[in-house]
Design an enzyme around this catalytic site. Sequence first.
Site, mmCIF file in Angstrom:
data_model
loop_
_atom_site.group_PDB
_atom_site.id
_atom_site.type_symbol
_atom_site.label_atom_id
_atom_site.label_comp_id
_atom_site.label_asym_id
_atom_site.label_seq_id
_atom_site.Cartn_x
_atom_site.Cartn_y
_atom_site.Cartn_z
ATOM 1 N N HIS A 146 27.701 16.649 8.798
ATOM 2 C CA HIS A 146 28.388 16.094 9.962
ATOM 3 C C HIS A 146 27.367 15.708 11.024
ATOM 4 C CE1 HIS A 146 31.507 15.414 12.917
ATOM 5 N NE2 HIS A 146 30.876 16.207 13.771
ATOM 6 N N LYS A 167 27.842 12.961 20.765
ATOM 7 C CA LYS A 167 26.916 12.460 19.734
ATOM 8 C C LYS A 167 27.162 10.987 19.444
ATOM 9 C CE LYS A 167 28.130 15.704 16.827
ATOM 10 N NZ LYS A 167 28.893 16.608 17.719
ATOM 11 N N ASP A 185 29.823 10.489 11.854
ATOM 12 C CA ASP A 185 30.735 11.570 11.491
ATOM 13 C C ASP A 185 30.360 12.224 10.165
ATOM 14 O OD1 ASP A 185 32.895 13.307 11.920
ATOM 15 O OD2 ASP A 185 34.141 12.127 10.574
ATOM 16 N N ARG A 252 11.466 27.773 24.811
ATOM 17 C CA ARG A 252 11.206 26.535 25.549
ATOM 18 C C ARG A 252 10.083 25.742 24.896
ATOM 19 N NH1 ARG A 252 9.925 25.948 32.060
ATOM 20 N NH2 ARG A 252 9.605 23.682 32.030
#
Length: 321
Positions: A146, A167, A185, A252
């Site tokens: 997906h 997205k 998708d 990070r």
Amino acid sequence: MRHKAINANRLFEAFRTTLRWEWLAGLGASERRFDEMAVRSARSGADLVGYLNYIHPYRLQVLGEREVAYLQNATPEDCARRIARIVKLEPPVLVLADGQAAPPALLTMCEQAQIPMFATREASAFVIDVLRAYLSKHFADRTTMHGVFMDILGMGVMITGESGLGKSELGLELITRGNGLVADDAVDLYRINQTTIEGKCPELLQNLLEVRGIGLLDIRAIFGETAVRRKMRLKLIVHLVRKETMEREYERLPQEPLTQDVLGIPVRKVVIPVTAGRNIAVLVEAAVRNSILQLRGIDTYQEFVERHRKAMERDMGRGAQ
């Protein structure tokens, strides 16, 4: 996901035009399939095609000029023995290439053993290349993922992430910046060799992008042919997360490049937090450019670490004076 079975008839029809071949013998064995043991033991579909080879049985065997000469240029007893060995190989199909005429004894053997035999005037090397590529894809490990799969700056990039982060909207913005859509998708992924994954769009969703509030967009019709791609090789995964998820689950500045396992292959991965005011499209393109540099051996993080080490050494040297 299991692959579809393939038989002699399906293979013949798939390349009737490309190879312009004829079906000479074994017509009654049109349902003959590749042996399941051979498929499972082969490293890839390419291993299922080759020149006449007595070491690897169950291959689709290609007979060119030299192979046909080998079957004919000997005493009648030796020729019969060489042709009889082919039966023990149990090839799913024999292909006569280079415009070679079928030896009568070979034709008879194929009819008796019900082994399909095709004949083409194309060069044997070309026949092998075409069939290996076809079988590699047909028998490749596959899965559906997906996300939005795109061609970004020439690199195949899968955009994944938490629900509701936009997205598809990001994909639309990237398209307006000159990048190309492969699939939205649902993306079909195939492991075509030991190091390569290829992705393409399911036929039902071809050229379509769903944007909330607007609906389905036909990207090809709106932006033209250059805005879509038929397939790309997966090189990078860009994963979108909320700020709190980033702070809770990710470093990070990760010391080692992130990867994600896809069909047994580690794929480079970048995690981008989505917050108001950030231009995510620019960040994605920057991540792609940075990945391209890393593939060329330029690692900005390691260069920073080295720069930091040298600075510390200089400071320590000054302190000792």
